[in-house]
Write an enzyme that holds these catalytic residues in place. Structure first.
Site, PDB file in Angstrom:
ATOM      1  N   LYS A 276       2.803  11.792   7.119  1.00 13.15           N
ATOM      2  CA  LYS A 276       1.926  11.600   8.265  1.00 13.15           C
ATOM      3  C   LYS A 276       2.443  12.288   9.524  1.00 13.15           C
ATOM      4  O   LYS A 276       2.198  13.459   9.742  1.00 13.15           O
ATOM      5  CB  LYS A 276       1.676  10.108   8.491  1.00 13.15           C
ATOM      6  CG  LYS A 276       0.880   9.448   7.356  1.00 13.15           C
ATOM      7  CD  LYS A 276       0.430   8.069   7.708  1.00 13.15           C
ATOM      8  CE  LYS A 276      -0.290   7.371   6.556  1.00 13.15           C
ATOM      9  NZ  LYS A 276      -1.560   8.002   6.169  1.00 13.15           N
TER      10      LYS A 276
ATOM     11  N   PHE B  23       0.868  -1.188   0.000  1.00 18.11           N
ATOM     12  CA  PHE B  23       0.000   0.000   0.000  1.00 18.11           C
ATOM     13  C   PHE B  23       0.895   1.225   0.000  1.00 18.11           C
ATOM     14  O   PHE B  23       1.620   1.478   0.952  1.00 18.11           O
ATOM     15  CB  PHE B  23      -0.935   0.046   1.203  1.00 18.11           C
ATOM     16  CG  PHE B  23      -1.873   1.223   1.133  1.00 18.11           C
ATOM     17  CD1 PHE B  23      -3.046   1.159   0.406  1.00 18.11           C
ATOM     18  CD2 PHE B  23      -1.564   2.418   1.766  1.00 18.11           C
ATOM     19  CE1 PHE B  23      -3.899   2.250   0.306  1.00 18.11           C
ATOM     20  CE2 PHE B  23      -2.405   3.515   1.670  1.00 18.11           C
ATOM     21  CZ  PHE B  23      -3.576   3.430   0.945  1.00 18.11           C
TER      22      PHE B  23
ATOM     23  N   ASP C 252       9.416   3.093   1.779  1.00 18.49           N
ATOM     24  CA  ASP C 252       8.216   3.874   2.093  1.00 18.49           C
ATOM     25  C   ASP C 252       8.000   3.802   3.601  1.00 18.49           C
ATOM     26  O   ASP C 252       7.483   2.817   4.126  1.00 18.49           O
ATOM     27  CB  ASP C 252       7.016   3.304   1.342  1.00 18.49           C
ATOM     28  CG  ASP C 252       5.737   4.098   1.595  1.00 18.49           C
ATOM     29  OD1 ASP C 252       5.714   4.917   2.538  1.00 18.49           O
ATOM     30  OD2 ASP C 252       4.754   3.894   0.859  1.00 18.49           O
TER      31      ASP C 252
END
Length: 406
Positions: free
Chosen positions: A261, A147, A232
């Site tokens: 984030k 993802f 990532d």
């Protein structure tokens, strides 16, 4: 009477969201209005312990006062200049972020998905201009069950049908391999391979931790074959796994590391691509950018978010309290539990497949004052803010045990 009105208010807000909002989410029916530390409150005044932390965006806890102060101060001075002009926050953000992460260069963006897209472009550009791959032949190896966001390029190499179904055609040049399989990675590398994109721990897949040594071997293979390693760390980075970056667990450094984030503590969309000089030098003026990327408000917020992360030892707390919480969850005696896994405060509890899915258990936990998120049908993600205390961790485990025994 007041209690009736607040209940009606929640129902009214849910009805408005249902009426006017797109149906691309299916949230739990709790309407939140305030947050502080690990806690959030709904419009009825009920308090919950947040065990999702906005998918690790709120590592520093909700509404951290020092980040609030930095945001308010900067918002009153200057918010946006675009990158057509310089501002006095971006250089300081660069220096502090690169020094902290031992990076040579940083490229600021807004969302994690934008950071991923940026890395894909940088890697391809490097492949053509430095490695010498033939025009339009570049390949990037990715992992199954990954993802990396919701853009068209990214969903095109997803293996989750709910993510990619109905959105084709997709961009070519991506080669999927099984996650955690170093032999499959090596077999997929050829003269056109420019990069390997990987999550140190797969978050949305259900907090899947790769076999020991996998990331180290991936680093060695990328070095051997002159391939850019892209980690990532949008979810795993900035303390979530008990290290500043999850790649540190195996003592490696990626060529491109993606953070987002928690880079803003949940206050503002801020992301960045961290790089060494060689790879980042492939991007020249005019070839990539963002109006909001690197804006002074974002930089001031991110600087404060990084500062409290370090000064308040949130990373060490994640390691210590995460180990405690994981052990407590693993000690629950229930035939409903298939596995408890994760690192730091990035944990998951996977249920057996005969229970009808994890969502009913998330709803039961909600009634007991805990907010969690189900993923991949049978798994409950557990990722509270990194300011979680030992007592709070113990209470979380107690609520899980009560729900599992019910």
């Amino acid at each position: 009477m007041t209690d009736t009105l607040t209940r009606d208010r929640a129902a009214d807000l849910i009805a408005l969201e249902t009426l006017y909002g797109a149906t691309n989410y299916k949230p739990l029916d709790v309407v939140l209005t305030r947050g502080e530390g690990v806690y959030v409150w709904d419009v009825n005044g009920k308090r919950y312990l947040d065990c999702l932390a906005a998918y690790s965006a709120v590592n520093q806890g909700h509404c951290h006062p020092k980040i609030v102060a930095a945001m308010v101060e900067q918002a009153g001075r200057l918010t946006l200049t675009s990158r057509a002009f310089r501002n006095d926050q971006l250089p300081l953000f660069y220096e502090e972020l690169c020094t902290l992460t031992k990076s040579h260069k940083a490229l600021p963006m807004n969302s994690g998905a934008e950071a991923v897209e940026t890395a894909l472009k940088v890697a391809r550009k490097w492949g053509y201009e430095v490695k010498g791959v033939a025009k339009d032949r570049a390949e990037i190896i990715v992992c199954k069950q990954n993802f990396h966001g919701r853009t068209l390029a990214v969903v095109g190499f997803s293996s989750d049908p709910s993510t990619y179904r109905g959105f084709g055609p997709f961009a070519p040049g991506f080669v999927p391999v099984p996650y955690g399989d170093a032999a499959a990675l090596e077999a997929a590398i050829n003269e056109n391979t420019v990069a390997f994109l990987v999550e140190p721990i797969q978050g949305e897949a259900g907090v899947i931790v790769p076999p020991a040594g996998y990331m180290k071997t991936a680093r060695e293979l990328c070095t051997k074959h002159n391939v850019v390693l892209i980690c990532d760390e949008v979810q795993t980075g900035l303390g979530r796994t008990g290290k500043l970056l999850a790649e540190e667990h195996e003592g490696i450094e990626a060529d491109l590391t993606l953070v987002g984030k928690a880079l803003s503590g949940g206050f503002y969309p801020v992301s960045a691509v961290l790089s060494n000089d060689e790879v980042m030098s492939a991007i020249k003026p005019g070839e990539h950018g963002s109006t909001f990327g690197g804006n002074p408000l974002a930089c001031a917020v991110a600087r404060a978010a990084l500062k409290v992360l370090i000064e308040e030892d949130m990373i060490g707390n994640s390691e210590r309290i995460g180990a405690r919480l994981k052990a407590n969850l693993a000690s629950i005696k229930s035939d409903k539990v298939k596995e408890v896994r994760g690192r730091g405060l990035m944990l998951a509890l996977e249920l057996t497949e005969d229970l009808g899915g994890a969502r009913p258990y998330c709803e039961a936990l909600q009634h007991r004052g805990i907010l969690c998120k189900d993923t991949h049908d049978h798994t409950i993600r557990i990722s509270p803010p990194l300011v979680l205390t030992a007592d709070q961790a113990d209470w979380i485990a107690e609520q899980f045990e009560a729900v599992l025994r019910a």
